[in-house]
Design a protein around this motif. Structure first.
Motif, short mmCIF file in Angstrom:
data_model
loop_
_atom_site.label_atom_id
_atom_site.label_comp_id
_atom_site.label_asym_id
_atom_site.label_seq_id
_atom_site.Cartn_x
_atom_site.Cartn_y
_atom_site.Cartn_z
N TYR A 163 12.55 16.29 14.79
CA TYR A 163 13.44 15.11 14.81
C TYR A 163 12.21 14.05 15.44
O TYR A 163 12.26 13.11 15.06
CB TYR A 163 14.37 15.18 15.47
CG TYR A 163 15.37 13.95 15.62
CD1 TYR A 163 16.47 13.78 15.18
CD2 TYR A 163 15.03 12.84 16.58
CE1 TYR A 163 17.09 12.51 14.84
CE2 TYR A 163 15.71 11.79 16.87
CZ TYR A 163 16.64 11.58 15.60
OH TYR A 163 17.75 10.40 16.02
N GLY A 164 11.54 14.62 16.37
CA GLY A 164 10.52 13.72 17.14
C GLY A 164 9.46 13.16 16.27
O GLY A 164 8.75 12.40 16.49
N ILE A 165 9.16 13.89 15.23
CA ILE A 165 8.12 13.68 14.09
C ILE A 165 8.74 12.70 13.29
O ILE A 165 7.87 11.74 12.91
CB ILE A 165 7.64 14.71 13.29
CG1 ILE A 165 6.97 15.78 14.42
CG2 ILE A 165 6.52 14.43 12.38
CD1 ILE A 165 6.67 17.27 13.97
N LEU A 166 9.74 12.52 12.79
CA LEU A 166 10.38 11.80 11.80
C LEU A 166 10.64 10.07 12.59
O LEU A 166 10.49 10.08 13.56
CB LEU A 166 11.67 12.22 11.53
CG LEU A 166 11.68 13.62 10.64
CD1 LEU A 166 13.05 13.99 10.20
CD2 LEU A 166 10.70 13.55 9.31
N SER A 167 10.83 9.21 11.32
CA SER A 167 10.91 7.91 11.89
C SER A 167 12.23 7.34 10.98
O SER A 167 12.53 7.81 9.79
CB SER A 167 9.98 7.05 11.43
OG SER A 167 10.18 5.65 11.62
#
Length: 256
Positions: free
Chosen positions: A204-208
């Motif tokens: 989740y932290g990688i996605l935008s």
């Protein structure tokens, strides 16, 4: 009035602090659903650098802070930590190059802010040293001292480290990009209340929200293999957390 002294290699701090000067300033843009929709654009230029700094903070508060009332209590909510934005703007002002007539750009989205400052790193410091918070070379020493005396910055060289610390408990983390011509700091909206596993939090932290990412852009930044990453992405789609577009090698993912 020259803001940059080519002979001595430092900025004219007194000139930048004057009410009227040739400081190119800060250009702030608030986008709507996409970059084709501009809800607001404000440019602060030819003003005291301290006034520009405070004006940028005011615009930030309009979009990323609100008050929540519960009974008799009134609580200020920050969608993005103000302290992180202050660090990003101060970083852009103190470490930018002044012999290029370019504005600092602040791009404001629903899910993030991007602060882009003209010029790469000062001579004598590597990208790794900068990103690790070991910045020890001040491009604009006089201006940095003014910001330090006014309490806008604490210890020189700790801005990036402080931004990381402010996001320590957030699912989404700040991003830092350094090129030959610019330094970009991306501050995402704080998110911490989703019911995710530790592995899902990593993805989740990688996605935008506003940018689709392929498996090739996700896999290098997780600590497990592609098959597990694919499985987790599918489960997150079923939970309604992410959106999936395309098929096969053209499959891309984004936050809903």
């Amino acid at each position: 009035m020259n803001l940059y002294d080519n002979a001595n290699g430092y900025n004219n701090a007194a000139g930048l602090l004057a009410d009227q000067n040739h400081f190119p300033g800060i250009d702030m843009v608030r986008f709507g659903e996409n970059i084709s929709i501009i809800q607001k654009r404000v440019t602060f230029e030819n003003r005291s650098i301290l006034e520009v700094y405070e004006k940028a903070i005011e615009i930030f508060r309009d979009y990323y802070q609100y008050e929540e009332i519960k009974g008799a209590d009134r609580k200020k909510i920050e969608k993005i930590p103000e302290a992180a934005f202050r660090e990003a703007i101060a970083n852009g002002l103190i470490h930018r190059i002044w012999d290029v007539e370019s504005q600092i750009r602040v791009l404001m989205f629903e899910d993030r802010i991007e602060v882009v400052s003209p010029g790469g790193l000062p001579a004598g410091i590597t990208k790794e040293e900068y990103l690790s918070g070991k910045l020890s070379v001040l491009r604009n020493r006089n201006l940095a001292n003014v910001f330090y005396r006014l309490g806008f910055v604490e210890i020189f060289g700790t801005g990036i480290m402080r931004i990381r610390q402010l996001y320590e408990k957030s699912l989404r983390k700040p991003e830092f990009e350094v090129s030959e011509n610019a330094i970009q700091i991306v501050l995402p909206v704080w998110e911490s209340n989703l019911d995710l596993t530790e592995d899902e939090k990593m993805i989740y932290g990688i996605l935008s929200k506003n940018r689709l990412k392929s498996m090739g852009e996700i896999a290098p930044y997780v600590s497990f293999g592609r098959s597990k990453t694919t499985k987790l992405l599918k489960e997150m789609e079923e939970k309604g957390i992410i959106t999936v577009e395309g098929k096969g090698r053209n499959t891309k993912y984004s936050i809903k």
